[in-house]
Design a protein around this motif. Structure first.
Motif, PDB file in Angstrom:
ATOM      1  N   LEU A 164       0.855  -1.185   0.000  1.00  0.00           N
ATOM      2  CA  LEU A 164       0.000   0.000   0.000  1.00  0.00           C
ATOM      3  C   LEU A 164       0.891   1.234   0.000  1.00  0.00           C
ATOM      4  CD1 LEU A 164      -2.646  -1.140   2.635  1.00  0.00           C
ATOM      5  CD2 LEU A 164      -2.920  -1.085   0.143  1.00  0.00           C
ATOM      6  N   GLN A 165       0.396   2.335  -0.535  1.00  0.00           N
ATOM      7  CA  GLN A 165       1.206   3.544  -0.637  1.00  0.00           C
ATOM      8  C   GLN A 165       0.431   4.767  -0.168  1.00  0.00           C
ATOM      9  OE1 GLN A 165       1.870   5.004  -4.708  1.00  0.00           O
ATOM     10  NE2 GLN A 165       0.286   3.606  -5.455  1.00  0.00           N
ATOM     11  N   THR A 166       1.152   5.820   0.161  1.00  0.00           N
ATOM     12  CA  THR A 166       0.531   7.073   0.564  1.00  0.00           C
ATOM     13  C   THR A 166      -0.177   7.712  -0.626  1.00  0.00           C
ATOM     14  OG1 THR A 166       2.108   7.507   2.332  1.00  0.00           O
ATOM     15  CG2 THR A 166       0.966   9.410   1.406  1.00  0.00           C
ATOM     16  N   ILE A 167      -1.412   8.134  -0.407  1.00  0.00           N
ATOM     17  CA  ILE A 167      -2.201   8.809  -1.427  1.00  0.00           C
ATOM     18  C   ILE A 167      -2.042  10.314  -1.240  1.00  0.00           C
ATOM     19  CG2 ILE A 167      -4.470   8.979  -2.501  1.00  0.00           C
ATOM     20  CD1 ILE A 167      -3.229   6.118  -2.349  1.00  0.00           C
ATOM     21  N   THR A 189     -11.907   5.887  -4.921  1.00  0.00           N
ATOM     22  CA  THR A 189     -11.358   5.446  -3.647  1.00  0.00           C
ATOM     23  C   THR A 189     -11.526   3.946  -3.472  1.00  0.00           C
ATOM     24  OG1 THR A 189     -11.864   7.620  -2.697  1.00  0.00           O
ATOM     25  CG2 THR A 189     -11.334   5.865  -1.146  1.00  0.00           C
ATOM     26  N   MET A 190     -12.629   3.406  -3.950  1.00  0.00           N
ATOM     27  CA  MET A 190     -12.817   1.955  -3.916  1.00  0.00           C
ATOM     28  C   MET A 190     -11.744   1.261  -4.758  1.00  0.00           C
ATOM     29  SD  MET A 190     -16.993   1.633  -4.147  1.00  0.00           S
ATOM     30  CE  MET A 190     -16.979  -0.172  -4.222  1.00  0.00           C
ATOM     31  N   GLU A 191     -11.400   1.848  -5.902  1.00  0.00           N
ATOM     32  CA  GLU A 191     -10.336   1.286  -6.731  1.00  0.00           C
ATOM     33  C   GLU A 191      -9.004   1.303  -5.987  1.00  0.00           C
ATOM     34  OE1 GLU A 191     -10.364   3.708 -10.187  1.00  0.00           O
ATOM     35  OE2 GLU A 191     -12.112   2.733 -11.093  1.00  0.00           O
ATOM     36  N   ILE A 192      -8.699   2.428  -5.348  1.00  0.00           N
ATOM     37  CA  ILE A 192      -7.440   2.565  -4.621  1.00  0.00           C
ATOM     38  C   ILE A 192      -7.370   1.566  -3.467  1.00  0.00           C
ATOM     39  CG2 ILE A 192      -6.109   4.108  -3.119  1.00  0.00           C
ATOM     40  CD1 ILE A 192      -7.118   6.441  -4.873  1.00  0.00           C
ATOM     41  N   ALA A 201     -11.319  12.145   2.843  1.00  0.00           N
ATOM     42  CA  ALA A 201     -11.065  11.584   4.174  1.00  0.00           C
ATOM     43  C   ALA A 201     -12.284  10.835   4.689  1.00  0.00           C
ATOM     44  CB  ALA A 201     -10.678  12.707   5.142  1.00  0.00           C
ATOM     45  N   THR A 202     -13.465  11.441   4.527  1.00  0.00           N
ATOM     46  CA  THR A 202     -14.694  10.823   5.008  1.00  0.00           C
ATOM     47  C   THR A 202     -14.982   9.517   4.280  1.00  0.00           C
ATOM     48  OG1 THR A 202     -15.656  12.969   5.596  1.00  0.00           O
ATOM     49  CG2 THR A 202     -17.184  11.146   5.255  1.00  0.00           C
ATOM     50  N   ILE A 203     -14.884   9.530   2.960  1.00  0.00           N
ATOM     51  CA  ILE A 203     -15.193   8.326   2.194  1.00  0.00           C
ATOM     52  C   ILE A 203     -14.188   7.211   2.481  1.00  0.00           C
ATOM     53  CG2 ILE A 203     -15.238   7.396  -0.162  1.00  0.00           C
ATOM     54  CD1 ILE A 203     -16.729   9.917  -1.016  1.00  0.00           C
ATOM     55  N   SER A 204     -12.907   7.553   2.632  1.00  0.00           N
ATOM     56  CA  SER A 204     -11.920   6.515   2.960  1.00  0.00           C
ATOM     57  C   SER A 204     -12.212   5.911   4.329  1.00  0.00           C
ATOM     58  CB  SER A 204     -10.499   7.081   2.911  1.00  0.00           C
ATOM     59  OG  SER A 204     -10.268   8.020   3.945  1.00  0.00           O
ATOM     60  N   HIS A 205     -12.673   6.719   5.265  1.00  0.00           N
ATOM     61  CA  HIS A 205     -13.029   6.205   6.594  1.00  0.00           C
ATOM     62  C   HIS A 205     -14.236   5.277   6.498  1.00  0.00           C
ATOM     63  CE1 HIS A 205     -13.717   6.332  11.010  1.00  0.00           C
ATOM     64  NE2 HIS A 205     -14.996   6.301  10.657  1.00  0.00           N
ATOM     65  N   TYR A 242      -4.209   2.503   4.560  1.00  0.00           N
ATOM     66  CA  TYR A 242      -4.469   2.457   3.128  1.00  0.00           C
ATOM     67  C   TYR A 242      -3.951   3.703   2.401  1.00  0.00           C
ATOM     68  CZ  TYR A 242      -6.999  -1.897   2.506  1.00  0.00           C
ATOM     69  OH  TYR A 242      -7.306  -3.231   2.386  1.00  0.00           O
ATOM     70  N   GLY A 243      -3.292   4.589   3.145  1.00  0.00           N
ATOM     71  CA  GLY A 243      -2.609   5.701   2.513  1.00  0.00           C
ATOM     72  C   GLY A 243      -3.279   7.045   2.604  1.00  0.00           C
TER      73      GLY A 243
END
Length: 245
Positions: free
Chosen positions: A38-41, A66-69, A136-140, A168-169
């Motif tokens: 995994l890498q920093t986004i 974000t789902m793809e990432i 940020a919200t969607i990744s959470h 997850y970055g």
């Protein structure tokens, strides 16, 4: 001598242990190969190649991207919106949130729900104005799916969910969105609000990012993207970790 001065740890020892145990738990749970790759986004076109307009279509794009990432495949997620913005009454009075009307309201940037085999993410409409906060919200919320929806944990844990999004970055987005300042104004009133987003303090977010950076041997120029407070804590964490064997 000054170069031998012990570097200051920006979190408590207990917090340090919680962060590292949590990240190692995720590494074991996701598999070392997946976790380590995994890498920093970053908030750049490299990851979100779109000109944002602040509308619902942007949120749909961010959810899909974000789902793809986060490598969430073969899953359908509904996206719904709700409002938690200042309300203007007929007499010109500004109510900061619906709490002023009924005395009980818990503000939220987003919510994740699984019901009748359907997965839904709810986004507060104010998030559409701030792309960093929206990501940020969607990744959470997607981290809820990874932990709860995929049965990796039995009970909801918001702190671990934030840590998962960071793993997850998405630490830059979560850290820069931790505190938000906004204003509102009409013909007779002006005011401001300070709101908090997320669950982990900035120091813990920064240390988690620095630990991941060291573990994954990343070369991201984090200071280029972090706000001043996050940059300070990240630098302290990075310097401290350089002294650890």
């Amino acid at each position: 001598m000054f170069w031998n001065k012990k570097q200051k740890l920006p979190v408590t020892i207990d917090d340090k242990e919680w962060i590292e145990e949590g990240l190692l738990f995720l590494r074991e749970n996701f598999s070392a190969e997946h976790f380590d790759n995994l890498q920093t986004i970053t908030p750049t076109k490299d990851f979100y190649n779109i000109t944002f307009k602040g509308n619902e279509e942007d949120a749909e794009f961010i959810l899909k991207r974000t789902m793809e990432i986060m490598i969430i495949n073969d899953t359908e997620i509904n996206l719904e919106f709700f409002s938690d913005q200042p309300v203007e009454m007929a007499d010109g009075t500004i109510l900061s949130t619906p709490a002023d009307m009924n005395g009980s309201w818990k503000s939220a940037a987003g919510l994740y729900e699984e019901k009748n085999d359907e997965k839904t993410i709810y986004i507060e409409r104010g998030q559409l104005k701030n792309t960093i906060s929206l990501i940020a919200t969607i990744s959470h919320e997607l981290s809820h799916l990874i932990l709860l929806g995929e049965n990796r944990i039995e009970e909801n844990d918001e702190y671990l969910t934030d840590l998962t999004a960071i793993a997850y970055g998405f630490g830059i987005f979560i850290g820069n969105s931790r505190f938000q300042h906004s204003t509102f104004q009409n013909s007779t009133n002006f005011g401001w609000q300070m709101s908090k987003q997320g669950y982990l303090p900035e120091q813990i977010i920064a240390y988690s990012m620095a630990w991941l950076s060291k573990h994954r041997k990343e070369s991201t120029d984090y200071k280029k993207y972090l706000n001043k407070t996050m940059e300070k804590y990240f630098t302290q964490s990075e310097n401290y970790l350089k002294t650890e064997k």
